[in-house]
Write an enzyme that holds these catalytic residues in place. Structure first.
Site, PDB file in Angstrom:
ATOM      1  N   LYS A 183       0.840  -1.199   0.000  1.00 30.15           N
ATOM      2  CA  LYS A 183       0.000   0.000   0.000  1.00 30.15           C
ATOM      3  C   LYS A 183       0.877   1.252   0.000  1.00 30.15           C
ATOM      4  O   LYS A 183       1.448   1.631   1.011  1.00 30.15           O
ATOM      5  CB  LYS A 183      -0.944   0.040   1.209  1.00 30.15           C
ATOM      6  CG  LYS A 183      -2.076   1.035   0.935  1.00 30.15           C
ATOM      7  CD  LYS A 183      -2.659   1.698   2.126  1.00 30.15           C
ATOM      8  CE  LYS A 183      -1.894   2.829   2.704  1.00 30.15           C
ATOM      9  NZ  LYS A 183      -1.747   4.039   1.873  1.00 30.15           N
ATOM     10  N   GLU A 257       9.654   0.802  10.707  1.00 29.67           N
ATOM     11  CA  GLU A 257      10.671   1.816  10.395  1.00 29.67           C
ATOM     12  C   GLU A 257       9.986   3.157  10.580  1.00 29.67           C
ATOM     13  O   GLU A 257       9.135   3.534   9.768  1.00 29.67           O
ATOM     14  CB  GLU A 257      11.141   1.681   8.940  1.00 29.67           C
ATOM     15  CG  GLU A 257      11.833   0.388   8.605  1.00 29.67           C
ATOM     16  CD  GLU A 257      13.251   0.309   9.141  1.00 29.67           C
ATOM     17  OE1 GLU A 257      13.709   1.266   9.795  1.00 29.67           O
ATOM     18  OE2 GLU A 257      13.890  -0.723   8.909  1.00 29.67           O
ATOM     19  N   CYS A 291      13.716  10.330   7.058  1.00 25.38           N
ATOM     20  CA  CYS A 291      13.551   9.873   8.444  1.00 25.38           C
ATOM     21  C   CYS A 291      14.848   9.998   9.240  1.00 25.38           C
ATOM     22  O   CYS A 291      14.827  10.240  10.429  1.00 25.38           O
ATOM     23  CB  CYS A 291      13.053   8.441   8.456  1.00 25.38           C
ATOM     24  SG  CYS A 291      13.995   7.387   7.361  1.00 25.38           S
ATOM     25  N   GLU A 390      10.004  15.831  15.301  1.00 24.03           N
ATOM     26  CA  GLU A 390      10.419  15.587  13.923  1.00 24.03           C
ATOM     27  C   GLU A 390       9.678  16.573  13.015  1.00 24.03           C
ATOM     28  O   GLU A 390       8.454  16.559  12.960  1.00 24.03           O
ATOM     29  CB  GLU A 390      10.077  14.152  13.510  1.00 24.03           C
ATOM     30  CG  GLU A 390      10.561  13.840  12.113  1.00 24.03           C
ATOM     31  CD  GLU A 390      10.194  12.438  11.645  1.00 24.03           C
ATOM     32  OE1 GLU A 390       9.029  12.034  11.813  1.00 24.03           O
ATOM     33  OE2 GLU A 390      11.069  11.760  11.089  1.00 24.03           O
TER      34      GLU A 390
HETATM   35  P1  NAD Z   1       2.325   8.245   7.869  1.00 19.87           P
HETATM   36  O1  NAD Z   1       2.581   7.455   9.108  1.00 19.87           O
HETATM   37  O2  NAD Z   1       1.335   9.325   7.923  1.00 19.87           O
HETATM   38  O3  NAD Z   1       1.857   7.279   6.686  1.00 19.87           O
HETATM   39  C1  NAD Z   1       2.596   6.146   6.301  1.00 19.87           C
HETATM   40  C2  NAD Z   1       1.678   5.150   5.637  1.00 19.87           C
HETATM   41  O4  NAD Z   1       0.738   4.664   6.588  1.00 19.87           O
HETATM   42  C3  NAD Z   1       0.851   5.701   4.476  1.00 19.87           C
HETATM   43  O5  NAD Z   1       0.797   4.719   3.457  1.00 19.87           O
HETATM   44  C4  NAD Z   1      -0.522   5.906   5.105  1.00 19.87           C
HETATM   45  O6  NAD Z   1      -1.596   5.852   4.185  1.00 19.87           O
HETATM   46  C5  NAD Z   1      -0.588   4.745   6.073  1.00 19.87           C
HETATM   47  N1  NAD Z   1      -1.502   4.912   7.200  1.00 19.87           N
HETATM   48  C6  NAD Z   1      -1.993   6.065   7.728  1.00 19.87           C
HETATM   49  N2  NAD Z   1      -2.800   5.777   8.789  1.00 19.87           N
HETATM   50  C7  NAD Z   1      -2.797   4.437   8.933  1.00 19.87           C
HETATM   51  C8  NAD Z   1      -3.417   3.532   9.862  1.00 19.87           C
HETATM   52  N3  NAD Z   1      -4.173   3.978  10.864  1.00 19.87           N
HETATM   53  N4  NAD Z   1      -3.170   2.218   9.728  1.00 19.87           N
HETATM   54  C9  NAD Z   1      -2.369   1.750   8.748  1.00 19.87           C
HETATM   55  N5  NAD Z   1      -1.774   2.548   7.833  1.00 19.87           N
HETATM   56  C10 NAD Z   1      -1.972   3.878   7.933  1.00 19.87           C
HETATM   57  O7  NAD Z   1       3.761   8.742   7.411  1.00 19.87           O
HETATM   58  P2  NAD Z   1       4.107   9.665   6.171  1.00 19.87           P
HETATM   59  O8  NAD Z   1       3.660  11.046   6.513  1.00 19.87           O
HETATM   60  O9  NAD Z   1       3.680   9.045   4.898  1.00 19.87           O
HETATM   61  O10 NAD Z   1       5.721   9.581   6.194  1.00 19.87           O
HETATM   62  C11 NAD Z   1       6.487  10.354   7.004  1.00 19.87           C
HETATM   63  C12 NAD Z   1       6.954   9.566   8.213  1.00 19.87           C
HETATM   64  O11 NAD Z   1       7.604   8.351   7.803  1.00 19.87           O
HETATM   65  C13 NAD Z   1       8.011  10.314   8.999  1.00 19.87           C
HETATM   66  O12 NAD Z   1       7.734  10.236  10.374  1.00 19.87           O
HETATM   67  C14 NAD Z   1       9.296   9.575   8.669  1.00 19.87           C
HETATM   68  O13 NAD Z   1      10.292   9.700   9.643  1.00 19.87           O
HETATM   69  C15 NAD Z   1       8.832   8.189   8.491  1.00 19.87           C
HETATM   70  N6  NAD Z   1       9.773   7.415   7.661  1.00 19.87           N
HETATM   71  C16 NAD Z   1      10.579   6.496   8.272  1.00 19.87           C
HETATM   72  C17 NAD Z   1      11.501   5.775   7.521  1.00 19.87           C
HETATM   73  C18 NAD Z   1      12.398   4.770   8.180  1.00 19.87           C
HETATM   74  O14 NAD Z   1      12.994   3.968   7.474  1.00 19.87           O
HETATM   75  N7  NAD Z   1      12.529   4.765   9.487  1.00 19.87           N
HETATM   76  C19 NAD Z   1      11.587   5.971   6.159  1.00 19.87           C
HETATM   77  C20 NAD Z   1      10.753   6.904   5.558  1.00 19.87           C
HETATM   78  C21 NAD Z   1       9.837   7.619   6.346  1.00 19.87           C
END
Ligand code: NAD
Length: 486
Positions: A183, A257, A291, A390
């Site tokens: 997804k 992650e 991240c 963050e």
């Molecule tokens: P997000 O948590 O808002 O969304 C991530 C994914 O989760 C999306 O596909 C979203 O549709 C889905 N999602 C949202 N609500 C959900 C729920 N209740 N249940 C299941 N899935 C759900 O994050 P974002 O804004 O897309 O990305 C930014 C964040 O990702 C930052 O905090 C960043 O640090 C983190 N990130 C971490 C890594 C790593 O490797 N540690 C890499 C990239 C990004």
């Protein structure tokens, strides 16, 4: 400059059981170009019934399809073929990624796409190299351990490196013999859809990879699903916690992650010019939407003023603008929401008394997209939101230090532990500090160095489990002990 008509992706469809289908409820959502604020296309809005269908297709592929029965080397061959197809289509994928996410095309071509190719190729090579073990038991028994795929895996990814995150998830899962429902984030579904077309072209059996575009509704349906054996999540710590709660229902395997607030530490004896370039890469690469971004910069007080002067000069010279222009160094933030969130943090830093050494303004009025200036704050304190939270944008909070023990205490004053950087010519200090810092990746005299062979993941609330390298194979395998009475 490349235009959208050169792209062949067919949006508005989900990939389920090897077929491209509209969402069951017929709903769609708009996909925007953050650099122009214009609509690119529409994507299918996958809902709970679509997730049910994708999970059922994956289950069939895992339980009854050819995937589980084929020799591991053959699975690897599919991954090699996919790597070749991604490489062959790199310019189109780079253009799609740049338009969908707002990142510079030069970074898509130089980082995202080649790293994705490497990831598929590296895990292709692992497919037939996963050995079990013979266990040292009493002579009247023979016992061995098999490594088996964990099964149907839900893989939920964010918007900052859309294709690369898909590769980090699919590469090891498929090498281990799992099947996936991927997804992508709602902000950036396009390269995942194009990847789906390449997966079909590579001839993967139907249902081995299913792609459901949508938002938190589809994500939550996957995390909740009784027929999913594992959820691999990359995203924010806040949503990661929700996914863990949902996964607990059927004790799905979970890997996470999550976010970060990495300290990047410049000791007095560092090569200052190299460290300035490193600090720029650490926070401004990918518009700061990383991240592991080095968003807290700690400077030895003896070099503080010189460093800030040079750092600000380089930051101000960064070329921000049209991501499809190959000379652009920083593109647009991914969405209006993200642009507003970062501007809110900048305002909070200013009102809390931090000083701006560079940036601080939106470039939306002049450039007509979600562009921001590379921003450097000095005179920060640990209680400020810009130091604690963050930001996920091109904003760095800098601070002086005079004592290493105190520095380490400050570096640890965060819920996160994804990465850290340090710059010094003193080998002992470098390795001592690397051991003391509680984070999954430590960069010494470099920053944002990545290789698919090196494990990546977090301590503390940055998550658990390691992606990349050999370590990622553990995320997608179960161990089965077999006993034979002799
Ligand atoms: P997000 O948590 O808002 O969304 C991530 C994914 O989760 C999306 O596909 C979203 O549709 C889905 N999602 C949202 N609500 C959900 C729920 N209740 N249940 C299941 N899935 C759900 O994050 P974002 O804004 O897309 O990305 C930014 C964040 O990702 C930052 O905090 C960043 O640090 C983190 N990130 C971490 C890594 C790593 O490797 N540690 C890499 C990239 C990004």
């Amino acid at each position: 400059m490349t235009t959208f008509k050169t792209l062949t992706v067919k949006p508005g469809r989900l990939l389920i059981g090897g077929e491209w289908t509209a969402a069951r409820a017929g709903k769609t959502f708009d996909v925007l170009n953050p650099a122009t604020e214009q609509k690119i296309t529409t994507a299918a809005y996958g809902d709970t019934p679509d997730v049910d269908a994708a999970v059922a297709a994956a289950r069939r592929a895992f339980d009854q399809g050819p995937w589980g029965k084929m020799p591991a080397r053959e699975r690897g061959m599919y991954l090699y073929k996919l790597a070749d197809l991604v490489e062959k289509n790199k310019e189109e994928l780079a253009t799609l990624e740049s338009m969908d996410n707002g990142k510079p095309i030069s970074e898509c071509l130089g980082f995202d796409i080649p790293q994705a190719v490497d990831t598929f190729r590296y895990y292709a090579g692992w497919a037939d190299k996963m050995y079990g073990e013979i266990n040292p038991v009493a002579p009247n028994f023979f016992s061995y351990t098999l490594k088996e795929p964990v099964g149907v895996v839900a893989q939920i990814i964010p918007w900052n490196f859309p294709l690369l995150m898909a590769a980090w998830k699919l590469g090891p899962a498929l090498a281990c013999g799992c099947v996936s429902i991927l997804k992508p984030a709602e902000q950036t579904p396009l390269t995942a859809l194009r990847l789906g077309e390449l997966i079909v072209e590579a001839g993967f059996p139907p249902g081995v990879v299913n792609i459901v575009t949508g938002d938190h509704v589809a994500g939550a349906a996957l995390a909740n699903h009784k027929n999913v054996d594992k959820v691999a999540f990359t995203g924010s710590t806040e949503v990661g916690k929700k996914v863990m709660v949902a996964a607990a229902q059927n004790l799905k395997r979970v890997s996470m992650e999550l976010g970060g607030k990495a300290p990047n530490i410049i000791f007095a004896d560092a090569d200052i010019d190299l460290a300035v370039q490193g600090a720029v890469t650490a926070i401004f690469f990918n518009q700061g939407e990383v991240c592991c971004a080095g968003s807290r910069l700690y400077l030895d007080e003896r070099i503080h003023d010189e460093f800030i002067e040079k750092f600000a000069r380089v930051a101000k010279a960064i070329k921000v603008g049209n991501p499809l222009d190959s000379a652009t160094q920083m593109g647009a933030q991914v969405s209006l929401e993200q642009h507003e969130k970062v501007m809110g943090y900048i305002a909070s830093g200013v009102s809390a008394g931090a000083k701006l050494a560079a940036g601080g303004k939106s470039l939306r009025p002049t450039l007509g997209g979600y562009f921001l200036e590379p921003t450097i704050f000095t005179d920060t304190s640990n209680d400020m939101k810009i130091v604690k939270e963050e930001i996920f944008g091109p904003v760095v909070a800098t601070k002086r230090f005079s004592n290493v023990d105190d520095l380490i205490t400050q570096a640890h004053d965060t819920a996160y532990g994804l990465s850290a950087g340090l710059w010094t010519k003193n080998v002992t200090l470098a390795h001592e500090t690397a051991r003391r810092l509680r984070a999954g990746t430590i960069w010494i005299n470099c920053y944002n160095a990545f290789d698919v062979a090196v494990p990546f993941g977090g301590y503390k609330e940055s998550g658990f489990g390691r992606e990349l390298g050999k370590a990622a194979l553990d995320l997608y395998t179960e161990q089965k002990a077999v006993w034979v009475g002799l």
